[in-house]
Design a protein around this motif. Sequence first.
Motif, mmCIF file in Angstrom:
data_model
loop_
_atom_site.group_PDB
_atom_site.id
_atom_site.type_symbol
_atom_site.label_atom_id
_atom_site.label_comp_id
_atom_site.label_asym_id
_atom_site.label_seq_id
_atom_site.Cartn_x
_atom_site.Cartn_y
_atom_site.Cartn_z
ATOM 1 N N ASP A 1 10.136 -7.944 11.256
ATOM 2 C CA ASP A 1 9.411 -7.524 12.440
ATOM 3 C C ASP A 1 9.310 -6.005 12.520
ATOM 4 O O ASP A 1 8.258 -5.468 12.853
ATOM 5 N N ILE A 2 10.388 -5.318 12.205
ATOM 6 C CA ILE A 2 10.357 -3.850 12.230
ATOM 7 C C ILE A 2 9.406 -3.331 11.170
ATOM 8 O O ILE A 2 8.634 -2.404 11.425
ATOM 9 N N LYS A 3 9.423 -3.926 9.988
ATOM 10 C CA LYS A 3 8.507 -3.498 8.931
ATOM 11 C C LYS A 3 7.061 -3.759 9.326
ATOM 12 O O LYS A 3 6.182 -2.946 9.063
ATOM 13 N N ASN A 4 6.810 -4.908 9.965
ATOM 14 C CA ASN A 4 5.456 -5.206 10.426
ATOM 15 C C ASN A 4 5.007 -4.229 11.501
ATOM 16 O O ASN A 4 3.848 -3.807 11.517
ATOM 17 N N ILE A 5 5.897 -3.889 12.397
ATOM 18 C CA ILE A 5 5.561 -2.934 13.452
ATOM 19 C C ILE A 5 5.268 -1.563 12.855
ATOM 20 O O ILE A 5 4.295 -0.905 13.223
ATOM 21 N N GLN A 6 6.076 -1.142 11.896
ATOM 22 C CA GLN A 6 5.838 0.144 11.248
ATOM 23 C C GLN A 6 4.535 0.115 10.460
ATOM 24 O O GLN A 6 3.783 1.084 10.463
ATOM 25 N N LEU A 7 4.249 -0.994 9.807
ATOM 26 C CA LEU A 7 3.004 -1.132 9.068
ATOM 27 C C LEU A 7 1.808 -1.085 10.009
ATOM 28 O O LEU A 7 0.802 -0.416 9.727
ATOM 29 N N LEU A 8 1.924 -1.768 11.147
ATOM 30 C CA LEU A 8 0.839 -1.738 12.129
ATOM 31 C C LEU A 8 0.651 -0.337 12.721
ATOM 32 O O LEU A 8 -0.475 0.092 12.961
ATOM 33 N N ARG A 9 1.737 0.374 12.953
ATOM 34 C CA ARG A 9 1.627 1.743 13.460
ATOM 35 C C ARG A 9 0.940 2.643 12.440
ATOM 36 O O ARG A 9 0.085 3.462 12.791
ATOM 37 N N ASN A 10 1.335 2.509 11.175
ATOM 38 C CA ASN A 10 0.702 3.311 10.130
ATOM 39 C C ASN A 10 -0.778 2.966 9.994
ATOM 40 O O ASN A 10 -1.624 3.847 9.847
ATOM 41 N N TYR A 11 -1.086 1.679 10.042
ATOM 42 C CA TYR A 11 -2.478 1.245 9.967
ATOM 43 C C TYR A 11 -3.282 1.793 11.138
ATOM 44 O O TYR A 11 -4.399 2.272 10.964
ATOM 45 N N ASP A 12 -2.715 1.730 12.329
ATOM 46 C CA ASP A 12 -3.405 2.246 13.509
ATOM 47 C C ASP A 12 -3.596 3.754 13.421
ATOM 48 O O ASP A 12 -4.648 4.276 13.785
ATOM 49 N N ALA A 13 -2.590 4.466 12.907
ATOM 50 C CA ALA A 13 -2.706 5.924 12.773
ATOM 51 C C ALA A 13 -3.791 6.299 11.773
ATOM 52 O O ALA A 13 -4.556 7.248 11.987
ATOM 53 N N ILE A 14 -3.883 5.554 10.695
ATOM 54 C CA ILE A 14 -4.919 5.846 9.694
ATOM 55 C C ILE A 14 -6.294 5.486 10.234
ATOM 56 O O ILE A 14 -7.246 6.253 10.093
ATOM 57 N N LYS A 15 -6.406 4.325 10.856
ATOM 58 C CA LYS A 15 -7.713 3.860 11.318
ATOM 59 C C LYS A 15 -8.257 4.704 12.465
ATOM 60 O O LYS A 15 -9.462 4.907 12.567
ATOM 61 N N THR A 16 -7.403 5.210 13.313
ATOM 62 C CA THR A 16 -7.877 6.001 14.443
ATOM 63 C C THR A 16 -7.964 7.485 14.128
ATOM 64 O O THR A 16 -8.348 8.261 14.999
ATOM 65 N N SER A 17 -7.625 7.867 12.908
ATOM 66 C CA SER A 17 -7.724 9.287 12.566
ATOM 67 C C SER A 17 -9.189 9.679 12.445
ATOM 68 O O SER A 17 -10.075 8.847 12.240
ATOM 69 N N PHE A 18 -9.432 10.960 12.537
ATOM 70 C CA PHE A 18 -10.794 11.483 12.538
ATOM 71 C C PHE A 18 -11.474 11.300 11.186
ATOM 72 O O PHE A 18 -12.680 11.086 11.120
ATOM 73 N N TRP A 19 -10.718 11.360 10.103
ATOM 74 C CA TRP A 19 -11.308 11.367 8.763
ATOM 75 C C TRP A 19 -11.374 10.000 8.113
ATOM 76 O O TRP A 19 -11.838 9.882 6.972
ATOM 77 N N PHE A 20 -10.945 8.948 8.780
ATOM 78 C CA PHE A 20 -10.934 7.625 8.149
ATOM 79 C C PHE A 20 -12.341 7.153 7.810
ATOM 80 O O PHE A 20 -12.621 6.787 6.666
ATOM 81 N N THR A 21 -13.241 7.161 8.779
ATOM 82 C CA THR A 21 -14.592 6.663 8.547
ATOM 83 C C THR A 21 -15.357 7.512 7.543
ATOM 84 O O THR A 21 -15.972 6.958 6.621
#
Length: 107
Positions: free
Chosen positions: A11-31
Amino acid sequence: MHKDVTFATVDIKNIQLLRNYDAIKTSFWFTPCLILFLTITSCMILLFIDLYAGLDAAHWLAFLYYADANITRSLLTTIASCVMTVISITFSITIIPLTSAPSQFET
Protein backbone atom coordinates in the motif's frame (compact mmCIF):
# COMPACT_ATOMS: atom_id res chain seq x y z
CA MET A 1 1.29 -11.16 10.81
CA HIS A 2 3.67 -11.32 7.89
CA LYS A 3 0.83 -10.77 5.41
CA ASP A 4 -0.19 -7.56 7.18
CA VAL A 5 3.31 -6.16 6.81
CA THR A 6 3.36 -7.12 3.15
CA PHE A 7 0.03 -5.45 2.48
CA ALA A 8 1.13 -2.33 4.33
CA THR A 9 4.36 -2.22 2.32
CA VAL A 10 2.48 -2.72 -0.93
CA ASP A 11 0.00 0.00 0.00
CA ILE A 12 2.81 2.43 0.81
CA LYS A 13 4.55 1.60 -2.46
CA ASN A 14 1.30 2.10 -4.36
CA ILE A 15 0.71 5.42 -2.64
CA GLN A 16 4.24 6.57 -3.44
CA LEU A 17 3.83 5.40 -7.03
CA LEU A 18 0.54 7.28 -7.33
CA ARG A 19 2.13 10.42 -5.87
CA ASN A 20 5.01 10.21 -8.33
CA TYR A 21 2.60 9.60 -11.20
CA ASP A 22 0.47 12.56 -10.14
CA ALA A 23 3.55 14.80 -9.81
CA ILE A 24 4.73 13.88 -13.29
CA LYS A 25 1.31 14.14 -14.91
CA THR A 26 0.48 17.51 -13.38
CA SER A 27 3.87 19.03 -14.11
CA PHE A 28 4.08 21.78 -16.69
CA TRP A 29 6.37 19.88 -19.08
CA PHE A 30 4.58 16.51 -19.19
CA THR A 31 2.30 17.23 -22.15
CA PRO A 32 4.90 19.04 -24.32
CA CYS A 33 7.46 16.30 -23.67
CA LEU A 34 4.91 13.62 -24.50
CA ILE A 35 3.99 15.38 -27.73
CA LEU A 36 7.67 15.79 -28.62
CA PHE A 37 8.36 12.11 -27.93
CA LEU A 38 5.39 11.00 -30.04
CA THR A 39 6.41 13.35 -32.87
CA ILE A 40 9.98 12.08 -32.97
CA THR A 41 8.78 8.47 -32.77
CA SER A 42 6.29 8.93 -35.59
CA CYS A 43 8.95 10.68 -37.72
CA MET A 44 11.33 7.78 -37.22
CA ILE A 45 8.63 5.25 -38.09
CA LEU A 46 7.53 7.15 -41.20
CA LEU A 47 11.13 7.60 -42.37
CA PHE A 48 11.71 3.88 -41.89
CA ILE A 49 8.59 3.09 -43.92
CA ASP A 50 9.62 5.54 -46.63
CA LEU A 51 13.15 4.14 -46.89
CA TYR A 52 12.45 0.43 -46.75
CA ALA A 53 8.90 -0.13 -48.01
CA GLY A 54 9.68 0.66 -51.64
CA LEU A 55 6.69 2.93 -52.07
CA ASP A 56 8.47 5.00 -54.73
CA ALA A 57 8.12 2.02 -57.11
CA ALA A 58 4.34 1.89 -56.69
CA HIS A 59 2.71 3.55 -59.70
CA TRP A 60 -0.50 4.46 -57.89
CA LEU A 61 1.54 6.66 -55.49
CA ALA A 62 3.33 8.60 -58.24
CA PHE A 63 1.43 11.82 -57.45
CA LEU A 64 3.13 11.94 -54.02
CA TYR A 65 6.63 11.96 -55.47
CA TYR A 66 6.04 14.58 -58.16
CA ALA A 67 7.69 17.83 -57.14
CA ASP A 68 9.71 20.54 -58.78
CA ALA A 69 11.31 23.71 -57.46
CA ASN A 70 8.13 25.82 -57.68
CA ILE A 71 6.01 23.31 -55.80
CA THR A 72 8.65 22.91 -53.11
CA ARG A 73 9.11 26.68 -52.76
CA SER A 74 5.35 27.16 -52.47
CA LEU A 75 5.09 24.44 -49.81
CA LEU A 76 7.95 25.89 -47.76
CA THR A 77 6.47 29.40 -48.03
CA THR A 78 3.12 28.13 -46.79
CA ILE A 79 4.70 26.27 -43.87
CA ALA A 80 6.82 29.30 -42.91
CA SER A 81 3.83 31.63 -42.97
CA CYS A 82 1.79 29.23 -40.83
CA VAL A 83 4.61 28.96 -38.30
CA MET A 84 4.97 32.73 -38.13
CA THR A 85 1.22 33.11 -37.62
CA VAL A 86 1.20 30.62 -34.75
CA ILE A 87 4.22 32.31 -33.15
CA SER A 88 2.68 35.77 -33.39
CA ILE A 89 -0.65 34.63 -31.93
CA THR A 90 1.11 32.78 -29.10
CA PHE A 91 3.24 35.84 -28.35
CA SER A 92 0.18 38.09 -28.31
CA ILE A 93 -1.74 35.75 -26.05
CA THR A 94 1.24 35.61 -23.68
CA ILE A 95 1.92 39.36 -23.60
CA ILE A 96 -1.66 40.46 -22.86
CA PRO A 97 -1.84 38.82 -19.39
CA LEU A 98 1.69 39.91 -18.59
CA THR A 99 0.88 43.55 -19.28
CA SER A 100 -2.46 43.51 -17.47
CA ALA A 101 -1.27 41.59 -14.39
CA PRO A 102 0.75 44.44 -12.79
CA SER A 103 -2.28 46.70 -12.91
CA GLN A 104 -4.08 44.32 -10.54
CA PHE A 105 -1.55 45.03 -7.78
CA GLU A 106 -1.52 48.83 -8.01
CA THR A 107 -3.17 50.73 -5.18
